[in-house]
Design an enzyme around this catalytic site. Structure first.
Site, mmCIF file in Angstrom:
data_model
loop_
_atom_site.group_PDB
_atom_site.id
_atom_site.type_symbol
_atom_site.label_atom_id
_atom_site.label_comp_id
_atom_site.label_asym_id
_atom_site.label_seq_id
_atom_site.Cartn_x
_atom_site.Cartn_y
_atom_site.Cartn_z
ATOM 1 N N ALA A 78 0.842 -1.196 0.000
ATOM 2 C CA ALA A 78 0.000 0.000 0.000
ATOM 3 C C ALA A 78 0.874 1.242 0.000
ATOM 4 C CB ALA A 78 -0.923 0.010 1.217
ATOM 5 N N ASP A 79 0.342 2.310 -0.582
ATOM 6 C CA ASP A 79 1.037 3.580 -0.555
ATOM 7 C C ASP A 79 0.010 4.696 -0.700
ATOM 8 O OD1 ASP A 79 3.975 4.638 -0.590
ATOM 9 O OD2 ASP A 79 2.886 5.907 -2.011
ATOM 10 N N GLN A 80 0.417 5.883 -0.257
ATOM 11 C CA GLN A 80 -0.489 7.028 -0.307
ATOM 12 C C GLN A 80 0.296 8.279 -0.679
ATOM 13 O OE1 GLN A 80 -2.194 8.766 3.425
ATOM 14 N NE2 GLN A 80 -4.136 8.054 2.584
#
Length: 202
Positions: A78-80
């Site tokens: 996951a990344d943001q």
């Protein structure tokens, strides 16, 4: 009967406490194995500039990195990214940068692009990018200083210098988007994929 039906626990390629909390609260059996990649180098070498594309790339890279070392396992990356117009933000290096970010974001609406990817045997089998729009209230210099005093070192652990699951909630007027997207792990598309794979019992 447990919710997770996989032969082995899911692997979360992240050391984020917020993401771990989301999976744990949802009753998912998982192990946290942080991905040891140089995110800034991956981003720079990609040539990408769109925040959603960058988040998607980094989520896939994290998932593949950990998956390659754990054959047969399902690995979630996951990344943001945070974007104010065309400007991308990174985690502040210290209090001064955190204050600068808050001054820029105050009174404005910014976007969080949250990406999730699943890899197995080093290959991506699912990916998704969700977007949320957040409007920070106008903040005086005194309010920013008070927030930084109260939040302490935690402001350097999140892009934008805030954590909505903590004191950061006081900085905002309104949100548009999924709660899980805001916290950095879009659970609804992830769980829809896991159900299709018969990995969830609900």
């Amino acid at each position: 009967m447990t919710i997770w039906r996989g032969q082995h626990p899911l692997i979360l390629a992240s050391q984020s406490r917020a993401r771990q909390m989301l999976l744990a609260n949802a009753g998912i059996s998982f192990e946290a194995v942080p991905a040891d990649i140089d995110e800034r180098s991956v981003q720079k070498n990609s040539g990408l500039s769109a925040p959603g594309e960058i988040a998607g790339l980094l989520a896939r890279e994290k998932a593949c990195f950990v998956s390659s070392k754990n054959p047969g396992r399902y690995v979630v990356g996951a990344d943001q990214t945070l974007a104010l117009g065309n400007r991308l933000f990174s985690k502040p290096a210290g209090r001064a940068q955190a204050a600068d970010q808050l001054r820029l974001l105050a009174g404005q609406t910014h976007e969080l692009h949250s990406a999730v990817a699943v890899a197995r045997d080093g290959k991506i089998v699912f990916s998704d990018v969700s977007v949320a729009r957040l409007t920070m209230r106008a903040l005086s210099g005194a309010e920013i200083r008070a927030y930084l005093d109260e939040a302490g070192e935690a402001v350097t652990s999140s892009v934008g210098a805030y954590q909505l699951e903590g004191l950061g909630i006081h900085l905002f007027d309104r949100f548009e988007g999924d709660h899980f997207t805001i916290l950095g792990l879009p659970l609804l598309p992830l769980f829809a994929f896991l159900r299709r794979e018969r990995l969830l019992g609900i």
